[in-house]
Scaffold this active site. Structure first.
Site, short mmCIF file in Angstrom:
data_model
loop_
_atom_site.label_atom_id
_atom_site.label_comp_id
_atom_site.label_asym_id
_atom_site.label_seq_id
_atom_site.Cartn_x
_atom_site.Cartn_y
_atom_site.Cartn_z
N HIS A 18 33.16 -21.47 -11.37
CA HIS A 18 32.85 -21.39 -9.93
C HIS A 18 32.20 -22.69 -9.44
CE1 HIS A 18 32.28 -16.88 -10.94
NE2 HIS A 18 33.34 -16.92 -10.16
N LYS A 42 32.55 -0.78 -7.36
CA LYS A 42 32.39 -1.61 -8.57
C LYS A 42 30.97 -1.54 -9.07
CE LYS A 42 35.20 -5.77 -8.85
NZ LYS A 42 35.20 -7.19 -8.46
N ARG A 90 43.35 -19.78 -12.11
CA ARG A 90 43.28 -20.11 -13.54
C ARG A 90 44.59 -19.84 -14.24
NH1 ARG A 90 38.32 -16.16 -13.98
NH2 ARG A 90 39.66 -15.31 -12.38
N SER A 128 33.54 -14.66 -15.48
CA SER A 128 32.21 -14.03 -15.58
C SER A 128 32.21 -12.98 -16.68
CB SER A 128 31.85 -13.37 -14.24
OG SER A 128 31.80 -14.31 -13.21
P1 ADP Z 1 36.80 -11.95 -7.79
O1 ADP Z 1 36.31 -10.57 -8.15
O2 ADP Z 1 37.00 -12.16 -6.32
O3 ADP Z 1 37.95 -12.44 -8.62
P2 ADP Z 1 35.23 -13.91 -9.25
O4 ADP Z 1 33.77 -14.21 -9.13
O5 ADP Z 1 35.74 -13.49 -10.57
O6 ADP Z 1 35.50 -12.84 -8.12
O7 ADP Z 1 36.08 -15.18 -8.80
C1 ADP Z 1 35.92 -15.76 -7.52
C2 ADP Z 1 36.93 -16.88 -7.35
O8 ADP Z 1 36.63 -17.91 -8.28
C3 ADP Z 1 38.38 -16.49 -7.61
O9 ADP Z 1 39.21 -17.24 -6.75
C4 ADP Z 1 38.60 -16.92 -9.04
O10 ADP Z 1 39.96 -17.18 -9.31
C5 ADP Z 1 37.78 -18.20 -9.07
N1 ADP Z 1 37.34 -18.51 -10.42
C6 ADP Z 1 36.66 -17.74 -11.29
N2 ADP Z 1 36.47 -18.39 -12.46
C7 ADP Z 1 37.06 -19.60 -12.32
C8 ADP Z 1 37.23 -20.74 -13.19
N3 ADP Z 1 36.80 -20.73 -14.45
N4 ADP Z 1 37.87 -21.81 -12.70
C9 ADP Z 1 38.36 -21.82 -11.43
N5 ADP Z 1 38.24 -20.78 -10.57
C10 ADP Z 1 37.60 -19.69 -11.02
#
Ligand code: ADP
Length: 163
Positions: A18, A42, A90, A128
């Site tokens: 992120h 959730k 990703r 995460s």
């Molecule tokens: P969500 O539940 O909306 O997927 P996340 O916190 O998992 O929430 O992810 C938020 C955004 O960040 C999404 O667009 C996800 O693809 C992106 N994201 C998460 N991890 C990575 C990473 N390692 N590299 C690039 N983008 C990421």
């Protein structure tokens, strides 16, 4: 016109994946809202306040603001005056999901564009849930999360609060 974007996500917790997206996108916009989604459907490991605080500590900037969203992301984007939604990609699985979200958002709000950034290759396997799982199993995740996240995460592992 000011370029305003929102970056929605669960951020449960914020990872270097992120952080990387935020740092790369921030120069593209005049204002970037990091929009934490909170859904009653959730369950989260980190409380809303914890997720908010951790992100704020990492980005103490006027042009990056942390907000909370309990509803429709595209609606919140419009309310904040954002023209762009920012998302990270990703995998092909991310791409499939994002494509359907983009189609839906475009039909609801035709003037809202979603901007995608591909994950940096060294962070493309980080999520995460993976960092939580590895931390719970005693693995070293210190390069995958910011230091403040690491401290709280290890605290939760100690207290057995990770599911
Ligand atoms: P969500 O539940 O909306 O997927 P996340 O916190 O998992 O929430 O992810 C938020 C955004 O960040 C999404 O667009 C996800 O693809 C992106 N994201 C998460 N991890 C990575 C990473 N390692 N590299 C690039 N983008 C990421």
């Amino acid at each position: 016109m000011n370029r305003v974007a929102i970056y929605p996500g669960s951020f449960d917790p914020l990872t270097m994946g992120h952080v990387d997206i935020i740092k790369r996108a921030a120069p593209l916009f005049d204002k970037l809202y990091i929009c934490i989604s909170e859904s009653t459907a959730k369950s989260y490991t980190f409380s809303l306040e914890e997720r908010k605080q951790l992100i704020k500590e990492c980005f103490p900037s006027d042009t990056i603001e942390v907000v909370v969203n309990k509803g429709l992301t595209a609606k919140v984007a419009k309310e904040l005056g954002a023209q762009y939604i920012l998302r990270g990609i990703r995998t092909y699985m991310d791409m499939e999901y994002e494509k359907s979200m983009d189609t839906m958002n475009s039909s609801l709000y035709p003037d809202l564009e979603t901007i995608f950034l591909f994950a940096s290759s060294h962070l493309s396997t980080i999520s995460s849930s993976l960092v939580k799982e590895v931390a719970f199993l005693g693995g070293d995740i210190s390069t995958f999360v910011p230091p403040n996240v690491l401290n709280l995460l290890l605290d939760k592992v100690k207290k057995n609060e990770i599911e």
